[in-house]
Design an enzyme around this catalytic site. Structure first.
Site, short mmCIF file in Angstrom:
data_model
loop_
_atom_site.label_atom_id
_atom_site.label_comp_id
_atom_site.label_asym_id
_atom_site.label_seq_id
_atom_site.Cartn_x
_atom_site.Cartn_y
_atom_site.Cartn_z
N LYS A 1 -8.97 -1.85 3.23
CA LYS A 1 -9.04 -0.72 4.16
C LYS A 1 -10.42 -0.61 4.81
CE LYS A 1 -5.07 -0.13 4.30
NZ LYS A 1 -4.21 0.02 5.49
N TYR B 1 -7.23 -2.98 -2.57
CA TYR B 1 -6.75 -2.11 -1.49
C TYR B 1 -7.93 -1.50 -0.73
CZ TYR B 1 -4.45 1.82 0.85
OH TYR B 1 -4.00 2.72 1.80
N1 LIG Z 1 0.41 7.35 2.15
C1 LIG Z 1 -0.88 7.56 1.94
O1 LIG Z 1 -1.29 8.43 1.16
C2 LIG Z 1 -1.90 6.73 2.70
C3 LIG Z 1 -3.25 7.05 2.51
C4 LIG Z 1 -4.21 6.32 3.18
C5 LIG Z 1 -3.82 5.30 4.04
N2 LIG Z 1 -2.51 5.00 4.20
C6 LIG Z 1 -2.17 3.90 5.11
O2 LIG Z 1 -1.17 4.30 6.02
C7 LIG Z 1 -0.36 3.18 6.40
C8 LIG Z 1 1.11 3.53 6.25
O3 LIG Z 1 1.34 3.82 4.87
P1 LIG Z 1 2.60 4.65 4.36
O4 LIG Z 1 2.06 5.70 3.47
O5 LIG Z 1 3.49 5.01 5.48
O6 LIG Z 1 3.27 3.54 3.42
P2 LIG Z 1 4.80 3.20 3.16
O7 LIG Z 1 5.62 4.45 3.17
O8 LIG Z 1 4.81 2.36 1.94
O9 LIG Z 1 5.21 2.35 4.44
C9 LIG Z 1 4.57 1.12 4.70
C10 LIG Z 1 5.30 0.41 5.80
O10 LIG Z 1 4.73 -0.90 5.91
C11 LIG Z 1 5.77 -1.87 5.80
N3 LIG Z 1 5.31 -3.10 5.15
C12 LIG Z 1 4.67 -3.22 3.97
N4 LIG Z 1 4.48 -4.53 3.68
C13 LIG Z 1 5.03 -5.23 4.70
C14 LIG Z 1 5.17 -6.61 4.96
N5 LIG Z 1 4.73 -7.54 4.12
N6 LIG Z 1 5.78 -6.99 6.10
C15 LIG Z 1 6.25 -6.07 6.96
N7 LIG Z 1 6.16 -4.73 6.76
C16 LIG Z 1 5.55 -4.33 5.64
C17 LIG Z 1 6.80 -1.19 4.91
O11 LIG Z 1 8.04 -1.86 5.00
P3 LIG Z 1 9.15 -1.65 3.83
O12 LIG Z 1 9.51 -0.21 3.90
O13 LIG Z 1 10.23 -2.59 4.18
O14 LIG Z 1 8.43 -1.97 2.55
C18 LIG Z 1 6.78 0.22 5.49
O15 LIG Z 1 7.51 0.29 6.67
C19 LIG Z 1 -0.81 2.01 5.50
O16 LIG Z 1 -1.62 1.15 6.24
C20 LIG Z 1 -1.60 2.69 4.40
O17 LIG Z 1 -2.59 1.84 3.86
C21 LIG Z 1 -1.54 5.69 3.55
#
Ligand SMILES: NC(=O)c1ccc[n+]([C@@H]2O[C@H](COP(=O)([O-])OP(=O)(O)OC[C@H]3O[C@@H](n4cnc5c(N)ncnc54)[C@H](OP(=O)(O)O)[C@@H]3O)[C@@H](O)[C@H]2O)c1
Length: 256
Positions: free
Chosen positions: A157, A153
């Site tokens: 990133k 991961y």
């Molecule tokens: N949350 C944190 O603490 C955090 C920290 C640092 C960076 N980030 C980054 O922020 C971004 C958003 O994360 P989040 O926290 O909102 O995560 P999340 O709640 O898990 O949402 C991720 C989204 O991406 C979609 N997705 C994942 N795999 C996919 C695939 N193979 N095809 C199409 N759609 C896909 C998911 O769809 P489904 O719902 O259908 O699975 C969901 O809509 C990510 O890039 C993550 O790396 C998050």
């Protein structure tokens, strides 16, 4: 009113950013992995009427996402938000034989950047964990090293920042930046997350449409609407170019 495409809008920060931009009067093209998730995304973001579907772990389906988006006309901004998380205990191979983290977090934004008609602004979701990413870019497909989910991961990133900065350098007319949303309690972040959820989605939305000078920069890394220092390797042109070359090798798609 801006036209913005956001990947991964059925949940988490993508959904929240789409809701915020919709409330501000912008037109958001949503994206979800499947028809079922697309319906759920539309229901969650009532200001949006358009959704494109495709599983971003598949090179073929990601190409199709780009085709669907291009069929909708020009965009002002694309937010590469969809991502998969950092605790996968084993290497899950996609239909292309690649680890899911590399496919979704690295290759999908590369493919969509290369194939979607160039917008005015591009935003790539990174993470503080990119600081532990491997700048050597060795064994991107995790075929020769023992699997470590958090490292996979973190690597992906770092790739997102490299991609954002490579595009900023190659396409000077486009504003291209990377964002660290903080550790927030989405599906990915989990309930123990300590950062402010309500700040998590705002920076990506602001970089997509903000008219103030601070939002109209390129080749920068942001946390909570402020610039933050990225991993020094992210600014290394040779590493950026090697990543683009590797992505071309895996996908057969060139970033012109
Ligand atoms: N949350 C944190 O603490 C955090 C920290 C640092 C960076 N980030 C980054 O922020 C971004 C958003 O994360 P989040 O926290 O909102 O995560 P999340 O709640 O898990 O949402 C991720 C989204 O991406 C979609 N997705 C994942 N795999 C996919 C695939 N193979 N095809 C199409 N759609 C896909 C998911 O769809 P489904 O719902 O259908 O699975 C969901 O809509 C990510 O890039 C993550 O790396 C998050």
């Amino acid at each position: 009113m801006a036209r913005v495409f956001i990947t991964g809008c059925a949940d988490g920060l993508g959904k929240m950013a789409a809701q915020l931009l919709g409330e501000q009067g912008h037109m958001v093209v949503l994206h979800a992995r499947s028809e079922k998730r697309a319906k759920e995304a539309l229901a969650a973001v009532p200001t949006s009427k358009t959704v494109v579907t495709g599983d971003l772990s598949s090179i073929r389906q990601t190409r199709h996402v780009a085709d669907q988006v291009n069929g909708l006309g020009r965009l002002d901004a694309v937010i590469h938000n969809a991502g998969v998380g950092y605790k996968q205990p084993e290497r899950i191979a996609t239909e292309d034989g690649l680890p899911r983290e590399f496919a979704v977090n690295t290759l999908a934004p590369y493919i969509l950047t290369a194939l979607i008609h160039r917008p005015k602004r591009l935003i790539y979701l990174s993470s503080g964990l990119h600081q532990s990413g491997d700048p050597t870019l060795k064994d991107l497909a995790w075929e020769h090293r023992p699997w470590r989910g958090t490292q996979a991961y973190s690597d992906s990133k770092l790739h997102d920042v490299l991609l954002a900065f490579a595009v900023a350098r190659r396409w000077p007319a486009v504003l291209s930046n990377a964002v660290e949303p903080g550790w927030v309690a989405t599906k990915m972040g989990g309930p123990a997350a300590t950062d402010d959820l309500d700040s998590g989605h705002r920076t990506q939305a602001w970089l997509a449409v903000g008219e103030d000078r601070a939002a109209k920069v390129t080749g920068e890394y942001f946390y909570h609407m402020r610039r933050r220092k990225p991993h020094p390797a992210a600014r290394d042109v040779e590493i950026q170019e090697r990543l683009l070359e590797a992505c071309k090798g895996f996908t057969g798609i060139e970033l012109a």
